[in-house]
Write a protein that holds these residues in place. Structure first.
Motif, mmCIF file in Angstrom:
data_model
loop_
_atom_site.group_PDB
_atom_site.id
_atom_site.type_symbol
_atom_site.label_atom_id
_atom_site.label_comp_id
_atom_site.label_asym_id
_atom_site.label_seq_id
_atom_site.Cartn_x
_atom_site.Cartn_y
_atom_site.Cartn_z
ATOM 1 N N ARG A 1 0.671 -1.203 -0.133
ATOM 2 C CA ARG A 1 0.091 -0.093 0.026
ATOM 3 C C ARG A 1 0.876 1.339 0.040
ATOM 4 O O ARG A 1 0.642 2.127 -0.665
ATOM 5 N N HIS A 2 1.950 1.127 0.708
ATOM 6 C CA HIS A 2 2.600 2.226 0.721
ATOM 7 C C HIS A 2 3.437 2.466 -0.531
ATOM 8 O O HIS A 2 3.545 3.752 -1.035
ATOM 9 N N ASP B 1 1.235 4.181 -3.031
ATOM 10 C CA ASP B 1 1.182 5.444 -2.971
ATOM 11 C C ASP B 1 2.247 6.297 -3.550
ATOM 12 O O ASP B 1 2.086 7.171 -4.304
#
Length: 328
Positions: free
Chosen positions: A90-91, A94
């Motif tokens: 997820r990081h 982003d």
């Protein structure tokens, strides 16, 4: 006479076949050029809707693996489904989106570079094709030829921040991407709230400010600051490393295996170990100033236990990161 007629007929047939072959070859050439232009136009249309295009197995083969192709494409292989428990994915997504957005709205934007992603649940066949058993992975597919080892980004060493990804892309494609991060006012709000809290507290205690001369309080603040610095918080701020990552055996690693990198949770572990070592040293020091012999002995034993155990642990972590370190 009959021989001349046969020769004329054969010559006419040969000319017809030659013209037919030329016509077919030029048609194939035009069809190849049209296919390339159609692929680029489809990519531009998809890129207009979202900065990072989502590919499944078929789209990956059509736009990445198959020729002709005159563009570079960066593909992030990830596993975003909650069931996959990929904390870093997820990081990384982003940060990857920040790079793609920065490129799409920059002056260097063209049809020579595109950003895409393949999720494991949408393109598991692609993972098998490329023999990928981990995520996330960033690979650059050049316009011609197959990706080289340098076309796979070493996120274990450099991290997954947008600035690092942009620099790696520039090294592979010679396209410079200026990173524009969306405004984040959380730090400003936090500083403002802290200033208001401290100001209000000092105002309420304006008639009794003796606590400002408390040496133990300032010593505690200094020690906490030292813990934060020696544990690597500045590295986290600059490099934006992942919180944890998967190990080679498929488990979750809390300690980075190289001395050239670290994880966010690793800094908290090191901070805790340093705090326990300092606490043990303080107890050993205080044991010599106590009048009660029995209490002094207990304090010394507890302090010695903390120093030996936690210094051994932190030394073990150092040995795992610095291969070949002889002491234990």
């Amino acid at each position: 006479m009959k021989i001349l007629v046969k020769i004329a007929v054969l010559t006419a047939i040969s000319l017809c076949l030659f013209q037919l072959a030329n016509s077919q070859s030029s048609k194939n050439a035009r069809s190849g050029q049209q296919s390339l232009s159609e692929k680029v136009q489809q990519l531009l249309d998809m890129n207009a809707k979202r900065p990072v295009m989502r590919f499944n197995g078929n789209k990956f083969r059509d736009f990445v693996k198959s020729a002709p192709r005159n563009y570079s494409i960066i593909v992030m292989f990830t596993a975003m489904a909650p069931a996959r428990q990929c904390v870093i994915c997820r990081h990384a997504h982003d940060e990857y989106t920040i790079v793609a957005n920065s490129y799409r709205y920059s002056q260097t934007y063209s049809n020579k570079l595109f950003f895409a992603m393949v999720d494991f649940d949408e393109g598991s066949d692609v993972f098998q094709m490329l023999r990928l058993n981990t995520a996330p992975v960033f690979i650059h597919f050049p316009p011609k030829g197959k990706p080289k080892p340098a076309d796979t980004m070493d996120i274990q060493r450099v991290g997954v921040s947008a600035e690092v990804i942009g620099k790696w892309i520039q090294e592979r494609t010679d396209i410079q991407i200026r990173i524009f991060r969306p405004p984040n006012y959380s730090a400003t709000v936090a500083i403002l709230m802290l200033s208001l809290f401290v100001g209000g507290f000092l105002y309420l205690r304006r008639n009794n400010l003796d606590f400002l001369y408390n040496k133990q309080m300032w010593a505690l603040v200094a020690v906490v600051f030292c813990f934060a610095m020696v544990s690597g918080q500045m590295w986290n701020h600059i490099r934006s490393p992942p919180f944890v990552h998967k190990s080679q055996n498929g488990g979750i690693a809390y300690i980075h295996g190289s001395s050239q990198g670290q994880l966010v949770i690793e800094t908290y572990i090191v901070m805790f170990l340093n705090a326990m070592i300092v606490l043990g040293m303080v107890l050993l020091t205080e044991a010599g100033w106590q009048n009660d012999h029995r209490k002094s002995k207990v304090t010394a034993i507890v302090g010695l236990f903390l120093v030996v155990v936690f210094f051994s642990l932190i030394l073990s972590i150092f040995r795992s990161k610095a291969q070949g370190y002889p002491y234990r």
